[in-house]
Design a protein around this motif. Sequence first.
Motif, PDB file in Angstrom:
ATOM      1  N   LEU A 155       3.070 -10.198 -12.769  1.00 32.84           N
ATOM      2  CA  LEU A 155       3.197  -8.919 -13.469  1.00 32.84           C
ATOM      3  C   LEU A 155       2.436  -8.965 -14.791  1.00 32.84           C
ATOM      4  O   LEU A 155       1.631  -8.082 -15.086  1.00 32.84           O
ATOM      5  N   LEU A 200       0.733   3.348 -17.013  1.00 35.65           N
ATOM      6  CA  LEU A 200       1.619   2.582 -16.140  1.00 35.65           C
ATOM      7  C   LEU A 200       2.573   3.520 -15.420  1.00 35.65           C
ATOM      8  O   LEU A 200       3.372   4.215 -16.052  1.00 35.65           O
ATOM      9  N   PHE A 212       5.305   4.046 -11.911  1.00 35.12           N
ATOM     10  CA  PHE A 212       6.173   3.374 -10.951  1.00 35.12           C
ATOM     11  C   PHE A 212       6.541   4.349  -9.850  1.00 35.12           C
ATOM     12  O   PHE A 212       7.074   5.425 -10.114  1.00 35.12           O
ATOM     13  N   VAL A 257       8.908  -5.289  -6.370  1.00 33.46           N
ATOM     14  CA  VAL A 257       7.545  -4.772  -6.313  1.00 33.46           C
ATOM     15  C   VAL A 257       7.011  -5.069  -4.923  1.00 33.46           C
ATOM     16  O   VAL A 257       6.840  -6.229  -4.556  1.00 33.46           O
ATOM     17  N   GLU A 282       4.066  -3.555  -3.706  1.00 33.32           N
ATOM     18  CA  GLU A 282       2.606  -3.547  -3.858  1.00 33.32           C
ATOM     19  C   GLU A 282       2.273  -3.031  -5.241  1.00 33.32           C
ATOM     20  O   GLU A 282       3.110  -2.428  -5.907  1.00 33.32           O
ATOM     21  N   PHE A 283       1.049  -3.204  -5.626  1.00 33.74           N
ATOM     22  CA  PHE A 283       0.538  -2.512  -6.805  1.00 33.74           C
ATOM     23  C   PHE A 283      -0.865  -2.059  -6.462  1.00 33.74           C
ATOM     24  O   PHE A 283      -1.529  -2.618  -5.591  1.00 33.74           O
ATOM     25  N   LYS A 284      -1.290  -0.988  -7.127  1.00 39.27           N
ATOM     26  CA  LYS A 284      -2.654  -0.520  -6.908  1.00 39.27           C
ATOM     27  C   LYS A 284      -3.210   0.004  -8.225  1.00 39.27           C
ATOM     28  O   LYS A 284      -2.464   0.432  -9.105  1.00 39.27           O
ATOM     29  N   VAL A 324      -2.287   2.068 -13.384  1.00 33.86           N
ATOM     30  CA  VAL A 324      -1.726   0.939 -12.655  1.00 33.86           C
ATOM     31  C   VAL A 324      -0.436   1.473 -12.057  1.00 33.86           C
ATOM     32  O   VAL A 324       0.425   1.988 -12.771  1.00 33.86           O
ATOM     33  N   PHE A 331       2.816   0.587  -9.713  1.00 37.22           N
ATOM     34  CA  PHE A 331       3.648  -0.390  -9.019  1.00 37.22           C
ATOM     35  C   PHE A 331       4.495   0.363  -8.008  1.00 37.22           C
ATOM     36  O   PHE A 331       5.229   1.285  -8.372  1.00 37.22           O
ATOM     37  N   GLN A 332       4.352  -0.016  -6.747  1.00 39.85           N
ATOM     38  CA  GLN A 332       5.133   0.590  -5.668  1.00 39.85           C
ATOM     39  C   GLN A 332       6.357  -0.285  -5.450  1.00 39.85           C
ATOM     40  O   GLN A 332       6.242  -1.456  -5.095  1.00 39.85           O
TER      41      GLN A 332
END
Length: 167
Positions: free
Chosen positions: A6, A18, A20, A114, A116-118, A124, A126-127
């Motif tokens: 992270l 950022l 979410f 978390v 995934e992140f993309k 940014v 965060f999924q």
Amino acid sequence: MKTLELFSILEQHQDKTLLFEYTSNKFIGANYHITEVKHIKVDSVDCGAQTDSWNETIIQLWESPLERNRTKYMSVLKALAILKTVGKMRSYDLASEIKFEYSNASFHTAQLFVNEFKIEENKVIFQLGTKKTDCKAKELCGVPEMAIDRLEKETVEVCCDPSSNCC
């Protein structure tokens, strides 16, 4: 995702905002705040009387009702500054699992992993997601994996039988 990963992602993308995604296509509002960072030490005993321990980092996110109309999301730089301030007060275990704690009027309070992140343009994302609870002592307690999927009620009875090896 581990806490170190992270921080690494945030360090590399300080110029972005950022976001979410707490469930598919639903985002925490731009009015969110980081309200608490928890450094958790878990010492557990499972139903097979096996012990385990690990650390977790839990970041609590809260939507301020006073800022409902806010449209600009927190910058990665600001989030990183908050998290670094916390780190000066209480050291992080960088190998610990990272979770985000969140709820709103239509989503129950949960500690979210978390998934995934993309990186999209200047964002940014965060999924986040949940994981189902699981019996860690299935083999020890004699609970076949197929029974969990097909015969959940019987599985509970088998696992909790007084003659089983479970506590």
